[in-house]
Design a protein around this motif. Sequence first.
Motif, PDB file in Angstrom:
ATOM      1  N   ALA A 156      34.326  12.246 -25.937  1.00 21.19           N
ATOM      2  CA  ALA A 156      35.515  12.635 -26.698  1.00 21.19           C
ATOM      3  C   ALA A 156      35.185  13.742 -27.698  1.00 21.19           C
ATOM      4  CB  ALA A 156      36.098  11.422 -27.411  1.00 21.19           C
ATOM      5  N   ASP A 157      34.021  13.646 -28.345  1.00 25.49           N
ATOM      6  CA  ASP A 157      33.603  14.687 -29.298  1.00 25.49           C
ATOM      7  C   ASP A 157      33.393  16.016 -28.581  1.00 25.49           C
ATOM      8  OD1 ASP A 157      33.709  12.932 -31.401  1.00 25.49           O
ATOM      9  OD2 ASP A 157      31.547  12.577 -31.485  1.00 25.49           O
ATOM     10  N   PHE A 158      32.752  15.963 -27.405  1.00 27.33           N
ATOM     11  CA  PHE A 158      32.563  17.188 -26.631  1.00 27.33           C
ATOM     12  C   PHE A 158      33.907  17.801 -26.256  1.00 27.33           C
ATOM     13  CE2 PHE A 158      32.861  18.904 -22.327  1.00 27.33           C
ATOM     14  CZ  PHE A 158      32.075  20.048 -22.446  1.00 27.33           C
ATOM     15  N   LEU A 159      34.807  16.956 -25.759  1.00 27.85           N
ATOM     16  CA  LEU A 159      36.102  17.452 -25.310  1.00 27.85           C
ATOM     17  C   LEU A 159      36.870  18.100 -26.461  1.00 27.85           C
ATOM     18  CD1 LEU A 159      37.759  17.484 -22.681  1.00 27.85           C
ATOM     19  CD2 LEU A 159      38.839  15.359 -23.447  1.00 27.85           C
ATOM     20  N   GLN A 160      36.841  17.460 -27.619  1.00 31.66           N
ATOM     21  CA  GLN A 160      37.579  17.993 -28.765  1.00 31.66           C
ATOM     22  C   GLN A 160      36.937  19.262 -29.315  1.00 31.66           C
ATOM     23  OE1 GLN A 160      40.626  16.637 -30.448  1.00 31.66           O
ATOM     24  NE2 GLN A 160      40.420  18.829 -30.890  1.00 31.66           N
ATOM     25  N   HIS A 161      35.641  19.193 -29.615  1.00 32.26           N
ATOM     26  CA  HIS A 161      35.000  20.281 -30.356  1.00 32.26           C
ATOM     27  C   HIS A 161      34.520  21.425 -29.479  1.00 32.26           C
ATOM     28  CE1 HIS A 161      35.300  17.870 -33.952  1.00 32.26           C
ATOM     29  NE2 HIS A 161      34.648  16.880 -33.354  1.00 32.26           N
ATOM     30  N   GLN A 162      34.064  21.124 -28.270  1.00 30.67           N
ATOM     31  CA  GLN A 162      33.506  22.170 -27.415  1.00 30.67           C
ATOM     32  C   GLN A 162      34.512  22.716 -26.401  1.00 30.67           C
ATOM     33  OE1 GLN A 162      30.526  23.263 -28.289  1.00 30.67           O
ATOM     34  NE2 GLN A 162      30.567  21.653 -29.847  1.00 30.67           N
ATOM     35  N   HIS A 163      35.610  22.009 -26.207  1.00 28.34           N
ATOM     36  CA  HIS A 163      36.595  22.491 -25.230  1.00 28.34           C
ATOM     37  C   HIS A 163      37.937  22.805 -25.893  1.00 28.34           C
ATOM     38  CE1 HIS A 163      38.392  23.150 -21.331  1.00 28.34           C
ATOM     39  NE2 HIS A 163      39.361  22.302 -21.632  1.00 28.34           N
ATOM     40  N   LEU A 164      38.599  21.808 -26.443  1.00 29.27           N
ATOM     41  CA  LEU A 164      39.929  22.025 -27.012  1.00 29.27           C
ATOM     42  C   LEU A 164      39.892  22.969 -28.214  1.00 29.27           C
ATOM     43  CD1 LEU A 164      41.325  18.381 -26.785  1.00 29.27           C
ATOM     44  CD2 LEU A 164      41.710  20.271 -25.193  1.00 29.27           C
ATOM     45  N   ASN A 165      38.942  22.750 -29.099  1.00 30.43           N
ATOM     46  CA  ASN A 165      38.859  23.614 -30.287  1.00 30.43           C
ATOM     47  C   ASN A 165      38.472  25.048 -29.953  1.00 30.43           C
ATOM     48  OD1 ASN A 165      39.496  21.348 -31.721  1.00 30.43           O
ATOM     49  ND2 ASN A 165      37.563  21.210 -32.843  1.00 30.43           N
ATOM     50  N   GLN A 166      38.009  25.273 -28.719  1.00 32.08           N
ATOM     51  CA  GLN A 166      37.668  26.620 -28.264  1.00 32.08           C
ATOM     52  C   GLN A 166      38.803  27.222 -27.424  1.00 32.08           C
ATOM     53  OE1 GLN A 166      34.867  27.790 -29.590  1.00 32.08           O
ATOM     54  NE2 GLN A 166      34.596  25.745 -30.475  1.00 32.08           N
ATOM     55  N   GLY A 167      39.975  26.617 -27.491  1.00 31.17           N
ATOM     56  CA  GLY A 167      41.127  27.146 -26.777  1.00 31.17           C
ATOM     57  C   GLY A 167      41.339  26.594 -25.389  1.00 31.17           C
ATOM     58  N   GLY A 168      40.606  25.528 -25.021  1.00 30.80           N
ATOM     59  CA  GLY A 168      40.753  24.939 -23.701  1.00 30.80           C
ATOM     60  C   GLY A 168      41.955  24.017 -23.610  1.00 30.80           C
ATOM     61  N   ILE A 169      42.236  23.574 -22.399  1.00 29.49           N
ATOM     62  CA  ILE A 169      43.345  22.667 -22.095  1.00 29.49           C
ATOM     63  C   ILE A 169      42.782  21.505 -21.286  1.00 29.49           C
ATOM     64  CG2 ILE A 169      45.436  22.415 -20.668  1.00 29.49           C
ATOM     65  CD1 ILE A 169      46.108  25.323 -21.370  1.00 29.49           C
ATOM     66  N   ALA A 170      43.322  20.308 -21.496  1.00 30.99           N
ATOM     67  CA  ALA A 170      42.905  19.153 -20.701  1.00 30.99           C
ATOM     68  C   ALA A 170      44.101  18.268 -20.395  1.00 30.99           C
ATOM     69  CB  ALA A 170      41.822  18.349 -21.427  1.00 30.99           C
ATOM     70  N   VAL A 171      44.183  17.809 -19.155  1.00 25.07           N
ATOM     71  CA  VAL A 171      45.155  16.792 -18.754  1.00 25.07           C
ATOM     72  C   VAL A 171      44.333  15.608 -18.265  1.00 25.07           C
ATOM     73  CG1 VAL A 171      47.110  16.212 -17.290  1.00 25.07           C
ATOM     74  CG2 VAL A 171      46.824  18.561 -18.095  1.00 25.07           C
ATOM     75  N   ILE A 172      44.521  14.447 -18.902  1.00 23.65           N
ATOM     76  CA  ILE A 172      43.613  13.321 -18.717  1.00 23.65           C
ATOM     77  C   ILE A 172      44.376  12.067 -18.323  1.00 23.65           C
ATOM     78  CG2 ILE A 172      41.734  12.018 -19.779  1.00 23.65           C
ATOM     79  CD1 ILE A 172      41.865  14.174 -22.080  1.00 23.65           C
ATOM     80  N   ALA A 173      43.980  11.456 -17.225  1.00 22.81           N
ATOM     81  CA  ALA A 173      44.483  10.135 -16.853  1.00 22.81           C
ATOM     82  C   ALA A 173      43.461   9.110 -17.332  1.00 22.81           C
ATOM     83  CB  ALA A 173      44.668  10.034 -15.349  1.00 22.81           C
ATOM     84  N   THR A 174      43.864   8.243 -18.237  1.00 26.77           N
ATOM     85  CA  THR A 174      42.930   7.260 -18.776  1.00 26.77           C
ATOM     86  C   THR A 174      43.696   6.059 -19.306  1.00 26.77           C
ATOM     87  OG1 THR A 174      41.176   6.881 -20.398  1.00 26.77           O
ATOM     88  CG2 THR A 174      42.910   8.395 -21.031  1.00 26.77           C
ATOM     89  N   HIS A 175      43.048   4.898 -19.249  1.00 24.70           N
ATOM     90  CA  HIS A 175      43.644   3.675 -19.787  1.00 24.70           C
ATOM     91  C   HIS A 175      43.095   3.349 -21.175  1.00 24.70           C
ATOM     92  CE1 HIS A 175      45.850   2.486 -16.188  1.00 24.70           C
ATOM     93  NE2 HIS A 175      44.789   2.816 -15.469  1.00 24.70           N
ATOM     94  N   ILE A 176      42.154   4.158 -21.670  1.00 27.08           N
ATOM     95  CA  ILE A 176      41.555   3.853 -22.967  1.00 27.08           C
ATOM     96  C   ILE A 176      41.932   4.922 -23.984  1.00 27.08           C
ATOM     97  CG2 ILE A 176      39.608   2.762 -21.792  1.00 27.08           C
ATOM     98  CD1 ILE A 176      37.902   5.112 -22.782  1.00 27.08           C
TER      99      ILE A 176
END
Length: 205
Positions: A156-176
């Motif tokens: 989650a930290d990688f996704l937020q700080h290294q991807h989303l905060n760098q202008g990335g986009i994510a669509v995630i299917a998750t139950h948690i």
Amino acid sequence: MELKVSDLTVARGGIPVLENVSFTVPAGQALVLRGANGIGKTTLLRTLAGLQPEQSGQIDCPEDESAYASHADGVKSQLTVEENLRFWADVYGNQVPDTIYEQFDLVDLRQRAAGTLSAGQKRRLGLSRLGVIGRKVLFLDEPTVSLDRFSVKLFADFLQHQHLNQGGIAVIATHIDLGLDAPEMDLEPFRAAPDAAGGSDEAFL
């Protein structure tokens, strides 16, 4: 940059499962998909990623900027952790950032053969590929399978700080709950009617 989906209908085995799906995800944002098992989360993600055709509707996604990650780890068991990451970096013409090993708790595993790793370690290695391929739009299908709470937080930290905060986009299917500041989309209202028309020519794997 944004991902825009308009009036999308997707099918499994030629039978519509979701219809009239519409949403927009701007740069720097994630969208979390919710819904019961079998509702069509995987089918939707595969369609968004271009792995199977949509039945109708429009997907506007930056060309050659997306990647799909499923339950499979996608690692070569005979290669070391380091060799696996170098392989994927070479495929996409990139370098392996040294920081990726720490971000996914792989520092002490760099020279270990992937085939000797535990299920959780393999999952972390598989997810770490997302940090070397350089794709801006990520479609993630239950990415935290086999991960303990510590590893979920790492991801989650990688996704937020290294991807989303760098202008990335994510669509995630998750139950948690990944702890992301992201809107959620319940797919139940988009469930296709049982008698929805469908063809039998879909190439679904």
